[in-house]
Design an enzyme around this catalytic site. Structure first.
Site, short mmCIF file in Angstrom:
data_model
loop_
_atom_site.label_atom_id
_atom_site.label_comp_id
_atom_site.label_asym_id
_atom_site.label_seq_id
_atom_site.Cartn_x
_atom_site.Cartn_y
_atom_site.Cartn_z
N THR A 132 69.69 -45.63 -17.59
CA THR A 132 70.84 -45.52 -18.49
C THR A 132 70.47 -45.81 -19.94
O THR A 132 69.50 -46.53 -20.20
CB THR A 132 71.93 -46.51 -18.02
N ASP A 133 71.29 -45.32 -20.86
CA ASP A 133 71.08 -45.64 -22.27
C ASP A 133 71.46 -47.08 -22.60
O ASP A 133 71.11 -47.60 -23.66
CB ASP A 133 71.88 -44.67 -23.18
N GLU A 134 72.20 -47.74 -21.66
CA GLU A 134 72.68 -49.09 -21.96
C GLU A 134 71.55 -50.10 -22.09
O GLU A 134 71.75 -51.19 -22.63
CB GLU A 134 73.66 -49.57 -20.88
N TYR A 158 74.72 -55.77 -15.93
CA TYR A 158 74.36 -54.43 -15.43
C TYR A 158 73.18 -53.87 -16.21
O TYR A 158 72.16 -53.47 -15.62
CB TYR A 158 75.56 -53.47 -15.55
N LYS A 162 69.31 -52.98 -15.02
CA LYS A 162 68.70 -51.64 -15.13
C LYS A 162 67.43 -51.72 -15.98
O LYS A 162 66.43 -51.06 -15.68
CB LYS A 162 69.69 -50.64 -15.74
P1 NAD Z 1 77.79 -44.92 -8.40
O1 NAD Z 1 78.15 -46.35 -8.49
O2 NAD Z 1 78.86 -43.89 -8.42
O3 NAD Z 1 76.93 -44.63 -7.09
C1 NAD Z 1 75.89 -45.48 -6.69
C2 NAD Z 1 75.50 -45.10 -5.25
O4 NAD Z 1 74.41 -45.94 -4.85
C3 NAD Z 1 76.62 -45.32 -4.23
O5 NAD Z 1 76.70 -44.21 -3.37
C4 NAD Z 1 76.18 -46.56 -3.48
O6 NAD Z 1 76.64 -46.61 -2.14
C5 NAD Z 1 74.67 -46.42 -3.56
N1 NAD Z 1 73.96 -47.69 -3.39
C6 NAD Z 1 74.25 -48.89 -3.97
N2 NAD Z 1 73.38 -49.82 -3.56
C7 NAD Z 1 72.50 -49.21 -2.73
C8 NAD Z 1 71.37 -49.63 -2.01
N3 NAD Z 1 70.95 -50.91 -2.04
N4 NAD Z 1 70.69 -48.74 -1.26
C9 NAD Z 1 71.11 -47.44 -1.19
N5 NAD Z 1 72.19 -46.99 -1.85
C10 NAD Z 1 72.86 -47.85 -2.61
O7 NAD Z 1 76.77 -44.69 -9.59
P2 NAD Z 1 76.53 -43.40 -10.49
O8 NAD Z 1 77.48 -43.43 -11.62
O9 NAD Z 1 76.45 -42.22 -9.62
O10 NAD Z 1 75.09 -43.74 -11.08
C11 NAD Z 1 73.90 -43.32 -10.40
C12 NAD Z 1 72.71 -43.81 -11.20
O11 NAD Z 1 72.75 -43.26 -12.51
C13 NAD Z 1 72.68 -45.33 -11.38
O12 NAD Z 1 71.34 -45.76 -11.28
C14 NAD Z 1 73.19 -45.55 -12.80
O13 NAD Z 1 72.63 -46.71 -13.36
C15 NAD Z 1 72.68 -44.30 -13.49
N6 NAD Z 1 73.47 -43.83 -14.64
C16 NAD Z 1 74.83 -43.67 -14.54
C17 NAD Z 1 75.54 -43.16 -15.63
C18 NAD Z 1 77.03 -42.93 -15.56
O14 NAD Z 1 77.65 -42.63 -16.59
N7 NAD Z 1 77.68 -43.06 -14.40
C19 NAD Z 1 74.86 -42.81 -16.82
C20 NAD Z 1 73.47 -43.01 -16.88
C21 NAD Z 1 72.79 -43.50 -15.78
O1 DAU Z 2 76.09 -45.31 -20.91
C1 DAU Z 2 75.82 -45.07 -19.57
C2 DAU Z 2 76.69 -45.96 -18.72
O2 DAU Z 2 78.01 -45.44 -18.79
C3 DAU Z 2 76.23 -46.04 -17.27
O3 DAU Z 2 74.96 -46.64 -17.23
C4 DAU Z 2 77.21 -46.85 -16.41
O4 DAU Z 2 76.81 -46.84 -15.07
C5 DAU Z 2 78.58 -46.22 -16.56
O5 DAU Z 2 79.53 -46.98 -15.83
C6 DAU Z 2 78.98 -46.13 -18.03
O6 DAU Z 2 79.20 -47.45 -18.58
P1 DAU Z 2 80.42 -47.76 -19.57
O7 DAU Z 2 80.71 -49.21 -19.54
O8 DAU Z 2 80.22 -47.11 -20.89
O9 DAU Z 2 81.57 -46.92 -18.79
P2 DAU Z 2 83.11 -47.23 -18.46
O10 DAU Z 2 83.70 -45.96 -17.95
O11 DAU Z 2 83.28 -48.47 -17.67
O12 DAU Z 2 83.72 -47.49 -19.91
C7 DAU Z 2 83.62 -46.52 -20.94
C8 DAU Z 2 84.22 -47.13 -22.19
O13 DAU Z 2 85.64 -47.27 -22.00
C9 DAU Z 2 83.71 -48.53 -22.48
O14 DAU Z 2 83.64 -48.70 -23.89
C10 DAU Z 2 84.78 -49.45 -21.90
C11 DAU Z 2 86.05 -48.64 -22.09
N1 DAU Z 2 87.10 -48.84 -21.08
C12 DAU Z 2 86.76 -48.74 -19.77
C13 DAU Z 2 87.71 -48.89 -18.79
C14 DAU Z 2 87.33 -48.83 -17.32
C15 DAU Z 2 88.41 -49.03 -21.47
O15 DAU Z 2 88.72 -49.09 -22.68
N2 DAU Z 2 89.36 -49.17 -20.50
C16 DAU Z 2 89.06 -49.13 -19.17
O16 DAU Z 2 89.98 -49.30 -18.33
#
Ligand code: NAD
Ligand code: DAU
Length: 351
Positions: A132-134, A158, A162
């Protein structure tokens, strides 16, 4: 054959579905099915002989080692993680166990497996770590977007977990020669996004007549990418990425949370007008801010664009409209997630 971990989650499931639509190559999908893992996401490939689902954890060394031995995948793609920042603030332990210890055990199993393979197999094998970019922390308003050489400054449990996993992946390459690739992507959105994250939560709460919570002043900036564009970037990196390198992935769609929420309300006003023609915007409520809330993320995607010729297909306007349309066409999916019945998908499917 490739091995995907976390393939029942949001991005992993999109990746599996797209892969099987584009390739003949089979997938072993290892997912422990936490609350974020949803087999309903995989319903359309459940009976596809190219998709083998295995319930289990990346932290289970023996299980992973056995899967590697019996299937001999040419690549492992690691999507498995705890992914929600708010949950990491309330309970960091799982994030350390999965994201740090889990990634470590996965790397160890791969290291053991590769040690027994011949050089040709080892040279073509890839471990792709989805990150992730975080990990880079928060940007000031006028600062340049994150490039790959930006220093790591994670601010939440988190992002720290990562970051730790990224460092382990890097170390296994430098110390043991593991053929690794890492992607650091910005915020994704699209189908199958769990409704605890901003975009699906806003859609769900709007349609349910609930408050739409915006943390703090709503002026935090995120850089949004349609999930299928993230999946295409991962495929490009797997195919042509240089071993040991990291690639930042993003759509150059920097938007404040407030503007994302307003856009969602406007699309809903158009596609699902309220009976009294009021706007969903009247449900927006400013709530207490997230502790340690990162102000701005932005990705400089020049490297993957230049070196791997990757480009996103969707703009934010096209991607967000497709997303709202998907949620409107799949209200049962959200209903099953919010009611908890998605956890009994197999029982319901085959009762
Ligand atoms: P998600 O939370 O929707 O899904 C995670 C999946 O991993 C789930 O199906 C869960 O059951 C599985 N999991 C958790 N622990 C596990 C374990 N110990 N063994 C096997 N499976 C396991 O997450 P996502 O949003 O799909 O993110 C996927 C990946 O991409 C993550 O590594 C996250 O850090 C990264 N990522 C997410 C975002 C985003 O915006 N969602 C952006 C950049 C990177
Ligand atoms: O940047 C990549 C990341 O983006 C991933 O690594 C994470 O897995 C993914 O969850 C996401 O993280 P964020 O914290 O940015 O996503 P989230 O959807 O939780 O929140 C997006 C923005 O909105 C953040 O600034 C918090 C805000 N927010 C979120 C929720 C859930 C609100 O203002 N209200 C809300 O109810």
């Amino acid at each position: 054959m490739i091995l995907v971990t976390g393939g029942a989650g949001f991005i992993g499931a999109n990746f599996v579905l797209d892969w099987l639509a584009l390739h003949d190559e089979p997938i072993v999908n290892l997912d422990v099915l936490t609350y974020a893992g949803n087999l309903e996401n995989l319903a359309s490939v459940w009976n596809d002989p190219r998709h083998l689902f295995v319930k289990g954890s990346i932290a289970d060394y023996d299980l992973v080692a056995g899967l590697l031995r019996s299937h001999r995948p040419r690549a492992v793609l690691n999507f498995a993680a705890e992914s929600h920042v708010d949950r990491s603030i309330h309970g960091p332990e799982e994030f350390i166990q999965t994201n740090v210890v889990g990634t470590f055990r996965l790397l160890e199993a791969i290291r053991g497996f590769l040690a027994l393979q011949d050089e040709t197999f080892r040279e073509s094998f890839r471990f792709l770590h989805v990150s992730t970019d975080e990990v880079y922390g928060s940007l000031a308003p006028a600062e340049a977007a994150f490039s790959e050489d930006r220093k790591y400054e994670p601010n939440s449990p988190y992002s720290a977990s990562k970051a730790a996993s990224d460092h382990l992946v890097r170390a296994y390459h430098h110390t043991y020669g593991l053929p690794v690739l890492t992607t650091n992507c910005s915020n994704n959105y699209g189908p199958y996004h769990f409704p605890e994250k901003l975009i699906p939560l806003v859609i769900h709460n709007a349609l349910s007549g609930k408050q739409i919570p915006i943390y703090g002043d709503g002026m935090q900036v995120r850089d949004w990418l349609f999930v299928k564009d993230h999946c295409s970037a991962i495929r490009r990196v797997l195919e042509s990425g240089k071993v040991g390198e990291t690639y930042n992935v993003g759509g150059r769609n920097e938007l404040t949370n407030l503007s994302v929420v307003n856009t969602l309300c406007e699309i809903l006003d158009e596609l699902r007008p309220l009976p009294d023609r009021a706007s969903y915007k009247s449900q927006i409520t400013l709530v207490r801010d997230r502790p340690g809330h990162d102000r701005r993320y932005a990705i400089d995607a020049a490297k993957i664009e230049r070196e791997l010729n990757w480009r996103p297909r969707e703009t934010f306007d096209t991607g967000i409209r497709k997303t709202v349309e998907w949620y409107l066409a799949n209200e049962a999916w959200t209903e099953n997630v919010t009611s908890g019945s998605y956890r009994q998908w197999i029982d319901r499917q085959y009762q």
